[in-house]
Design a protein around this motif. Structure first.
Motif, short mmCIF file in Angstrom:
data_model
loop_
_atom_site.label_atom_id
_atom_site.label_comp_id
_atom_site.label_asym_id
_atom_site.label_seq_id
_atom_site.Cartn_x
_atom_site.Cartn_y
_atom_site.Cartn_z
N TRP A 74 0.80 -1.21 0.00
CA TRP A 74 0.00 0.00 0.00
C TRP A 74 0.84 1.27 0.00
O TRP A 74 0.38 2.35 -0.39
CB TRP A 74 -0.91 0.02 1.23
CG TRP A 74 -0.16 0.07 2.54
CD1 TRP A 74 0.25 -1.00 3.28
CD2 TRP A 74 0.28 1.23 3.25
NE1 TRP A 74 0.92 -0.59 4.41
CE2 TRP A 74 0.95 0.78 4.41
CE3 TRP A 74 0.18 2.60 3.02
CZ2 TRP A 74 1.52 1.65 5.34
CZ3 TRP A 74 0.74 3.48 3.94
CH2 TRP A 74 1.40 3.02 5.09
N ARG A 77 0.74 4.29 -2.44
CA ARG A 77 -0.46 4.11 -3.26
C ARG A 77 -1.73 4.46 -2.49
O ARG A 77 -2.64 5.06 -3.05
CB ARG A 77 -0.54 2.67 -3.76
CG ARG A 77 0.61 2.26 -4.67
CD ARG A 77 0.53 0.78 -5.02
NE ARG A 77 1.55 0.38 -5.99
CZ ARG A 77 2.78 0.03 -5.66
NH1 ARG A 77 3.16 0.03 -4.39
NH2 ARG A 77 3.64 -0.32 -6.60
N PRO A 92 -7.21 5.48 -1.57
CA PRO A 92 -6.09 5.59 -2.50
C PRO A 92 -5.60 7.03 -2.64
O PRO A 92 -6.41 7.96 -2.73
CB PRO A 92 -6.67 5.08 -3.82
CG PRO A 92 -7.87 4.29 -3.43
CD PRO A 92 -8.42 4.95 -2.21
N ARG A 94 -3.78 7.99 -5.18
CA ARG A 94 -3.87 8.21 -6.62
C ARG A 94 -4.54 7.00 -7.26
O ARG A 94 -4.77 5.99 -6.60
CB ARG A 94 -2.47 8.38 -7.21
CG ARG A 94 -1.57 7.17 -6.96
CD ARG A 94 -0.30 7.20 -7.78
NE ARG A 94 0.61 6.11 -7.48
CZ ARG A 94 0.50 4.88 -7.94
NH1 ARG A 94 -0.53 4.57 -8.73
NH2 ARG A 94 1.38 3.94 -7.63
N LEU A 96 -4.63 3.68 -9.15
CA LEU A 96 -3.68 2.60 -9.35
C LEU A 96 -3.46 2.38 -10.84
O LEU A 96 -4.32 2.67 -11.66
CB LEU A 96 -4.21 1.31 -8.73
CG LEU A 96 -4.48 1.32 -7.21
CD1 LEU A 96 -4.99 -0.04 -6.77
CD2 LEU A 96 -3.22 1.69 -6.44
N GLU A 100 -1.91 -3.07 -11.63
CA GLU A 100 -1.67 -3.21 -10.20
C GLU A 100 -2.82 -3.96 -9.52
O GLU A 100 -3.99 -3.76 -9.83
CB GLU A 100 -1.51 -1.84 -9.53
CG GLU A 100 -0.19 -1.16 -9.83
CD GLU A 100 -0.01 0.12 -9.04
OE1 GLU A 100 0.88 0.16 -8.16
OE2 GLU A 100 -0.74 1.08 -9.30
#
Length: 313
Positions: A74, A77, A92, A94, A96, A100
């Motif tokens: 993680w 991310r 999140p 951003r 993924l 991913e």
């Protein structure tokens, strides 16, 4: 008649998926679904679709053990995993990357381990794209619990409403002149319609190449989009076609027909849209319309300005 992008100073012959506007009201609503745990090995891992800077909550019937609940990889991310009683919250940082997949194991206080795979919301699963991220997932262990049965009933009623709405729409389209004309245009049978070519415009971005032909008719206007998918992985499809008055922003009905439901990478397809002359009337006055095309991820791919002169008799 103009076709354009949001970012460019000139609205001519350019297509660019640069708009963050959502393609339909459904995209503005939280996506909530249920998962029923199974002891069958093939049903062991469930996918969770996430989007950058959007919270996704997993809700369980019993408390979660935070010390034994882990998300692998993680860092950089997602924000640190949050466990609040019977909820696990993913945030999140951003979007993924497409390839991913982050393993998540949620451990309940009774020792039950529930595996998930956290994937980007555009991940492909069973040949179906998921353009809307999960915002809440209710996870049930027992099919006989009150909460589980209530959730199943709500899901069934929602699916029934959708099917009823679709059946009614299909019934109306079967007898619609505009949908028949759109089908002829999409199939290439332009000579069998009352339309004549008024304008031709084209453009491309790194993932999509489009040509648009604007038609003039007797009390109707039409546009044919020829689309080529330049993307290397993701299929291209239409999530929504929107026809709206330019000044008041009121939605208008449009008949839409496509040759294919989804354009695979490297493939091509045709989309035809027919607008009745009544769509150009706003408060008793003729007005111009925006015809907007939204792609599978909810972004506006292109728009065309339709002027009242197109419906001149």
């Amino acid at each position: 008649m103009r076709l354009g992008q949001l970012a460019g100073p000139i609205l001519l012959a350019v297509f660019l998926a640069a708009s963050i506007a959502q393609a339909s009201d459904k995209c503005d609503r939280p996506k909530q679904r249920s998962i029923m745990l199974s002891e069958h090995p093939s049903d062991g891992t469930h996918t969770v679709y996430v989007k950058g800077q959007t919270l996704t909550t997993l809700r369980f019937e019993q408390p979660v053990d935070p010390s034994k609940t882990k998300l692998i990889g993680w860092e950089g991310r997602l924000e640190p995993l949050t466990v609040a009683r019977n909820k696990v919250i993913l945030e999140p940082i951003r979007d993924l990357n497409r390839d991913e997949g982050l393993p998540l194991v949620v451990t309940l206080m009774d020792g039950t381990e529930v595996p998930f795979l956290v994937r980007p919301h555009w991940s492909k699963k069973d040949n179906d794209w998921a353009p809307i991220p999960d915002q809440q997932i209710d996870v049930f262990k027992s099919r006989n619990s009150h909460a589980s049965m209530h959730s199943a009933l709500v899901d069934a009623l929602a699916r029934n409403d959708v099917l009823t709405e679709e059946n009614e729409r299909y019934r109306k389209e079967e007898t619609s002149e505009d949908h028949a004309l759109a089908a002829l245009l999409a199939s290439g049978a332009v000579a069998q319609t009352p339309f004549t070519v008024e304008d031709h415009i084209s453009g491309k971005d790194p993932e999509t190449e489009m040509d648009a032909t604007v038609f003039k008719g007797k009390g109707k206007a039409a546009v044919i989009f020829r689309v080529k998918n330049l993307a290397s992985e993701q299929s291209w499809s239409v999530q929504r076609v929107r026809l709206v008055t330019m000044h008041s922003g009121r939605d208008r009905a449009a008949a839409v027909r496509a040759t294919v439901r989804e354009i695979t990478p490297g493939g091509s397809g045709v989309l035809a849209v027919v607008a009745d002359g009544s769509a150009f009337v706003d408060d008793g006055v003729l007005t111009s319309l925006w015809l907007e095309i939204y792609r599978q991820d909810g972004l506006r791919q292109a728009f065309v300005q339709l002027d009242p002169a197109l419906i001149a008799r």
